[in-house]
Design an enzyme around this catalytic site. Structure first.
Site, PDB file in Angstrom:
ATOM      1  N   HIS A  58       1.003   6.962 -10.348  1.00  0.00           N
ATOM      2  CA  HIS A  58       0.086   6.526  -9.284  1.00  0.00           C
ATOM      3  C   HIS A  58      -0.673   7.738  -8.768  1.00  0.00           C
ATOM      4  O   HIS A  58      -1.103   7.759  -7.623  1.00  0.00           O
ATOM      5  CB  HIS A  58       0.905   5.873  -8.164  1.00  0.00           C
ATOM      6  CG  HIS A  58       0.126   4.965  -7.272  1.00  0.00           C
ATOM      7  ND1 HIS A  58      -0.952   4.218  -7.693  1.00  0.00           N
ATOM      8  CD2 HIS A  58       0.292   4.661  -5.949  1.00  0.00           C
ATOM      9  CE1 HIS A  58      -1.424   3.501  -6.674  1.00  0.00           C
ATOM     10  NE2 HIS A  58      -0.686   3.761  -5.605  1.00  0.00           N
ATOM     11  N   ASP A 118       4.610   0.276  -6.298  1.00  0.00           N
ATOM     12  CA  ASP A 118       3.785   1.459  -6.061  1.00  0.00           C
ATOM     13  C   ASP A 118       4.407   2.396  -5.032  1.00  0.00           C
ATOM     14  O   ASP A 118       5.211   1.968  -4.186  1.00  0.00           O
ATOM     15  CB  ASP A 118       2.400   1.056  -5.560  1.00  0.00           C
ATOM     16  CG  ASP A 118       1.502   0.536  -6.670  1.00  0.00           C
ATOM     17  OD1 ASP A 118       0.316   0.344  -6.412  1.00  0.00           O
ATOM     18  OD2 ASP A 118       1.997   0.323  -7.785  1.00  0.00           O
ATOM     19  N   ASP A 119       3.991   3.655  -5.100  1.00  0.00           N
ATOM     20  CA  ASP A 119       4.179   4.680  -4.067  1.00  0.00           C
ATOM     21  C   ASP A 119       5.549   5.350  -4.058  1.00  0.00           C
ATOM     22  O   ASP A 119       5.750   6.297  -3.315  1.00  0.00           O
ATOM     23  CB  ASP A 119       3.907   4.133  -2.659  1.00  0.00           C
ATOM     24  CG  ASP A 119       2.457   3.755  -2.459  1.00  0.00           C
ATOM     25  OD1 ASP A 119       1.646   4.054  -3.349  1.00  0.00           O
ATOM     26  OD2 ASP A 119       2.140   3.144  -1.431  1.00  0.00           O
ATOM     27  N   HIS A 130      -2.023  10.254  -4.099  1.00  0.00           N
ATOM     28  CA  HIS A 130      -2.666   9.023  -3.614  1.00  0.00           C
ATOM     29  C   HIS A 130      -4.071   9.250  -3.049  1.00  0.00           C
ATOM     30  O   HIS A 130      -4.479   8.626  -2.076  1.00  0.00           O
ATOM     31  CB  HIS A 130      -1.787   8.336  -2.565  1.00  0.00           C
ATOM     32  CG  HIS A 130      -1.985   6.850  -2.518  1.00  0.00           C
ATOM     33  ND1 HIS A 130      -3.053   6.240  -1.881  1.00  0.00           N
ATOM     34  CD2 HIS A 130      -1.260   5.831  -3.027  1.00  0.00           C
ATOM     35  CE1 HIS A 130      -2.965   4.926  -1.993  1.00  0.00           C
ATOM     36  NE2 HIS A 130      -1.875   4.654  -2.694  1.00  0.00           N
ATOM     37  N   HIS A 154       5.484  -2.709  -3.029  1.00  0.00           N
ATOM     38  CA  HIS A 154       5.812  -1.291  -2.876  1.00  0.00           C
ATOM     39  C   HIS A 154       7.313  -1.106  -2.714  1.00  0.00           C
ATOM     40  O   HIS A 154       7.954  -1.824  -1.933  1.00  0.00           O
ATOM     41  CB  HIS A 154       5.072  -0.715  -1.666  1.00  0.00           C
ATOM     42  CG  HIS A 154       3.584  -0.878  -1.745  1.00  0.00           C
ATOM     43  ND1 HIS A 154       2.951  -2.064  -1.429  1.00  0.00           N
ATOM     44  CD2 HIS A 154       2.609  -0.015  -2.128  1.00  0.00           C
ATOM     45  CE1 HIS A 154       1.642  -1.922  -1.606  1.00  0.00           C
ATOM     46  NE2 HIS A 154       1.410  -0.690  -2.032  1.00  0.00           N
TER      47      HIS A 154
END
Length: 404
Positions: free
Chosen positions: A214, A163-164, A218, A307
């Protein structure tokens, strides 16, 4: 009597000389024409062979001036097939037959019309495939192809998800590990980071990784207005499509938070929501050893969350990727795992994991951002929840949520 015999012998000698002369003539004719003299004179078996030879002699009177062969993707698995795109100029070229070759003998099979099928021996190899013109023009066209092993549904598999990202300083190093081990992962990228580093996202896609979204920045989707929710999703889709050439099919809601409105929005944009079943909590431990130990607890069918933006995760990835493979796990994308297990990822549904029995299971909850902020509690149901089912919580208390 003797005189008669003598005359008979003369006839025999003359006949032999004639035969020798004829044989010599036939031999000369054969050498000059390159064909069997008997075949040229009759329609027997040799004549048929001569016709076949003639058929193989192509008309090269109008040679090609351009030859381009492209593959729809730069990667594929054993057991798959793909149709290559073959473009030639001019349209009136009299001989467009191609001769195919591969840098690794026996790695692929290619039909005359350009259908490519990797062979079992091509697994875990990156090969160069070349098409050469046979019309004497000297033209050729090549492309590289990365071949992954065939997925065996009867063997354990996990889906590593990041993620991210992307963050080139860390994501690129993780991609190096995955590339070296012919392993795959799913990257849920933030749209704003995709805009900053599109080349890294393009590399993810070209290596065969799955690129999901994603969202753009966020934000907690379940707390947004309808217009803000749409903007978060649509902006991320567009920037991802610009980087890879294709729109994402999977979305990970920030914090794992969703409700019926979020799933409905995902459905309207052709997205399936995917959370996780194993949270490494890497954001909390900030320790490669801890992340490694947590990943190594994965079981068949798990979707693992970590991540790719953190430097401390690089060493963990370097260790757990080869170690999971050594333990017999297949490292696949989320979509590959679901397809191999006969389960679907429909737009507007939420998923956490899959396993050989496809049984629903209670999964872990998400946790807070790294700065300690809390997101409202959401309900964590079974493996799949569809759009239209209210999954938001009305409870007053809240749980800690990780940066996910």
């Amino acid at each position: 009597m003797k005189k008669g015999v003598s005359k008979y012998l003369q006839y025999v000698v003359v006949a032999v000389v004639v035969v020798i002369l004829l044989c010599g003539i036939f031999s000369i004719v054969k050498r000059l024409t390159g064909t069997s003299s008997t075949g040229a004179l009759s329609k027997g078996e040799n004549g048929k062979k001569s016709e076949k030879v003639s058929e193989k002699t192509a008309d090269n009177s109008v040679p090609m001036t351009r030859l381009t062969v492209t593959a729809p993707t730069a990667h594929m698995r054993v057991g798959e097939e793909m149709k290559l795109s073959i473009e030639t100029e001019p349209k009136g070229a009299t001989n467009t037959e191609l001769k195919w070759s591969c840098s690794e003998k026996g790695a692929v099979k290619i039909s005359k019309n350009g259908v490519l099928v990797p062979a079992a021996g091509g697994a875990k190899k990156t090969v160069k495939i070349t098409a050469k013109a046979t019309d004497g023009s000297g033209l050729s066209s090549s492309f590289d192809l990365r071949i992954y092993p065939e997925i065996d549904p009867s063997k354990p598999m996990v889906a590593i998800t990041m993620d991210d990202g992307p963050n080139p300083d860390t994501t690129e190093l993780m991609l190096d590990v995955l590339e070296e081990n012919y392993a795959k992962a799913t990257f849920f990228c933030l749209g704003q980071n995709v805009g900053y580093y599109p080349d890294t996202v393009k590399r993810e896609y070209d290596l065969g990784m799955e690129v999901g979204t994603h969202t753009q920045s966020h934000k907690q989707l379940s707390a947004l207005s309808s217009s803000a929710l749409t903007e978060e999703i649509e902006t991320a889709i567009e920037v991802t499509k610009e980087a890879t050439g294709v729109a994402p099919l999977l979305m990970r809601p920030p914090y794992g938070a969703f409700n019926a409105t979020v799933l409905e929005a995902a459905k309207s944009h052709g997205l399936c929501a995917v959370n996780w079943s194993l949270d490494t909590e890497d954001w909390k431990t900030k320790n490669a050893d801890a992340t490694y130990r947590m990943v190594m607890t994965a079981t068949d069918g798990d979707v693992v969350l970590l991540h790719d933006i953190h430097e401390y995760n690089v060493d963990a990835v370097r260790r757990f990727v080869p170690d999971l493979i050594a333990e017999g796990f297949q490292l696949v994308t989320v979509s590959e795992m679901y397809e191999a297990r006969g389960e679907t990822l429909e737009p507007g549904t939420i998923h956490y994991r899959t396993d050989p029995t496809t049984e629903a299971s209670e999964e872990t909850t998400g946790a807070a951002e790294e700065d300690g902020a809390k997101a409202p509690t959401v309900a964590w149901g079974n493996q799949t929840t569809s759009a239209g089912e209210d999954s938001s919580s009305t409870e007053d208390d809240s749980d800690d949520f990780s940066q996910d």
